[in-house]
Write a protein that holds these residues in place. Structure first.
Motif, PDB file in Angstrom:
ATOM      1  N   ILE A  33       0.440  -0.983   0.251  1.00 22.08           N
ATOM      2  CA  ILE A  33      -0.034  -0.250   0.029  1.00 22.08           C
ATOM      3  C   ILE A  33       0.867   1.049   0.023  1.00 22.08           C
ATOM      4  O   ILE A  33       0.395   2.497  -0.660  1.00 22.08           O
ATOM      5  N   ALA A  34       1.813   1.224   0.957  1.00 20.18           N
ATOM      6  CA  ALA A  34       3.383   2.440   0.850  1.00 20.18           C
ATOM      7  C   ALA A  34       3.259   2.635  -0.510  1.00 20.18           C
ATOM      8  O   ALA A  34       3.209   4.181  -0.627  1.00 20.18           O
TER       9      ALA A  34
ATOM     10  N   GLN B 122       0.537   3.454  -2.523  1.00 20.49           N
ATOM     11  CA  GLN B 122       0.720   5.557  -2.242  1.00 20.49           C
ATOM     12  C   GLN B 122       1.802   6.164  -3.262  1.00 20.49           C
ATOM     13  O   GLN B 122       1.368   7.624  -3.950  1.00 20.49           O
ATOM     14  N   GLU B 123       2.924   5.361  -2.932  1.00 20.29           N
ATOM     15  CA  GLU B 123       3.968   6.901  -3.825  1.00 20.29           C
ATOM     16  C   GLU B 123       3.373   6.803  -5.082  1.00 20.29           C
ATOM     17  O   GLU B 123       3.756   7.668  -5.631  1.00 20.29           O
TER      18      GLU B 123
ATOM     19  N   VAL C  36      -3.462   4.445  -4.904  1.00 17.52           N
ATOM     20  CA  VAL C  36      -4.003   4.488  -3.914  1.00 17.52           C
ATOM     21  C   VAL C  36      -4.193   5.665  -3.536  1.00 17.52           C
ATOM     22  O   VAL C  36      -2.858   5.891  -2.732  1.00 17.52           O
ATOM     23  N   VAL C  37      -5.225   6.030  -2.705  1.00 19.09           N
ATOM     24  CA  VAL C  37      -5.395   6.698  -1.029  1.00 19.09           C
ATOM     25  C   VAL C  37      -5.845   6.564  -0.034  1.00 19.09           C
ATOM     26  O   VAL C  37      -6.562   5.184   0.281  1.00 19.09           O
ATOM     27  N   THR C  38      -5.388   6.595   1.361  1.00 16.37           N
ATOM     28  CA  THR C  38      -5.681   6.446   2.518  1.00 16.37           C
ATOM     29  C   THR C  38      -5.875   7.304   2.875  1.00 16.37           C
ATOM     30  O   THR C  38      -5.978   8.348   2.922  1.00 16.37           O
TER      31      THR C  38
ATOM     32  N   THR D 109      -6.877   1.955   8.890  1.00 16.24           N
ATOM     33  CA  THR D 109      -6.517   2.763   7.554  1.00 16.24           C
ATOM     34  C   THR D 109      -7.871   2.437   6.678  1.00 16.24           C
ATOM     35  O   THR D 109      -7.205   0.625   6.383  1.00 16.24           O
TER      36      THR D 109
ATOM     37  N   VAL E  74      -8.363   1.897   2.692  1.00 13.13           N
ATOM     38  CA  VAL E  74      -7.678   1.893   2.148  1.00 13.13           C
ATOM     39  C   VAL E  74      -8.525   1.603   0.192  1.00 13.13           C
ATOM     40  O   VAL E  74      -9.633   0.998   0.191  1.00 13.13           O
TER      41      VAL E  74
ATOM     42  N   ASN F 220      -6.968   5.763  -6.143  1.00 10.78           N
ATOM     43  CA  ASN F 220      -7.216   6.726  -6.426  1.00 10.78           C
ATOM     44  C   ASN F 220      -7.980   7.734  -7.583  1.00 10.78           C
ATOM     45  O   ASN F 220      -7.720   6.753  -9.060  1.00 10.78           O
TER      46      ASN F 220
END
Length: 140
Positions: free
Chosen positions: A68-69, A72-73, A77-79, A89, A91, A94
């Motif tokens: 997920i990290a 996200q980078e 995706v967004v959390t 958290t 998820v 995006n």
């Protein structure tokens, strides 16, 4: 079937599954199949917690968190904190990056066909795989 045969079959299925996994649009954004698996799960189950994703994919929670990290980078995706339990958290894909996930209609068929000596065996192999999945995979 002995343990070695089972292990070889498992490794073969992993390779076929990796080949059949959806890709992320640009070549520089290509990620391992395990990370793409997490993204597919998030796309199919938006607003899931890390634990829920781990349970569905079978990956350890630490791997899901790291995936997920990474996603996200990448902007895939967004959390956000779960409004019902701020310790969790959630998820979701995006919305502006959805177009980068390229999924074909029957993603495993092409990979299976390439692996088979006789393409006429595809329906039998598909049925056997569905049977194995239904008996061996326990989803929440």
């Amino acid at each position: 079937m002995n343990g070695l045969e089972l292990l070889v079959l498992g490794r073969t299925l992993i390779k076929l599954g990796s080949t059949a996994m959806p890709t992320l649009g640009s070549p520089d954004a290509e990620m391992p199949a395990s990370v793409r698996s997490v993204l597919v799960d998030v796309t199919q189950h938006p607003d899931s917690s890390i634990g829920e994703i781990a349970a569905r994919t079978g990956f350890p929670q630490s791997h899901v968190s790291a995936s997920i990290a990474r996603l996200q980078e990448h902007g895939s995706v967004v959390t956000s904190p779960d409004p019902r339990d701020r310790r969790r958290t959630l998820v979701r894909p995006n919305p502006s990056a959805k177009q980068f996930l390229i999924v074909s209609g029957d993603p495993a068929d092409d990979a299976l066909l390439q692996a088979l000596d006789d393409p006429r065996a595809l329906p039998e192999v598909q049925a056997a795989l569905r049977t194995l999945y239904s008996h061996l995979v326990r989803l929440p």
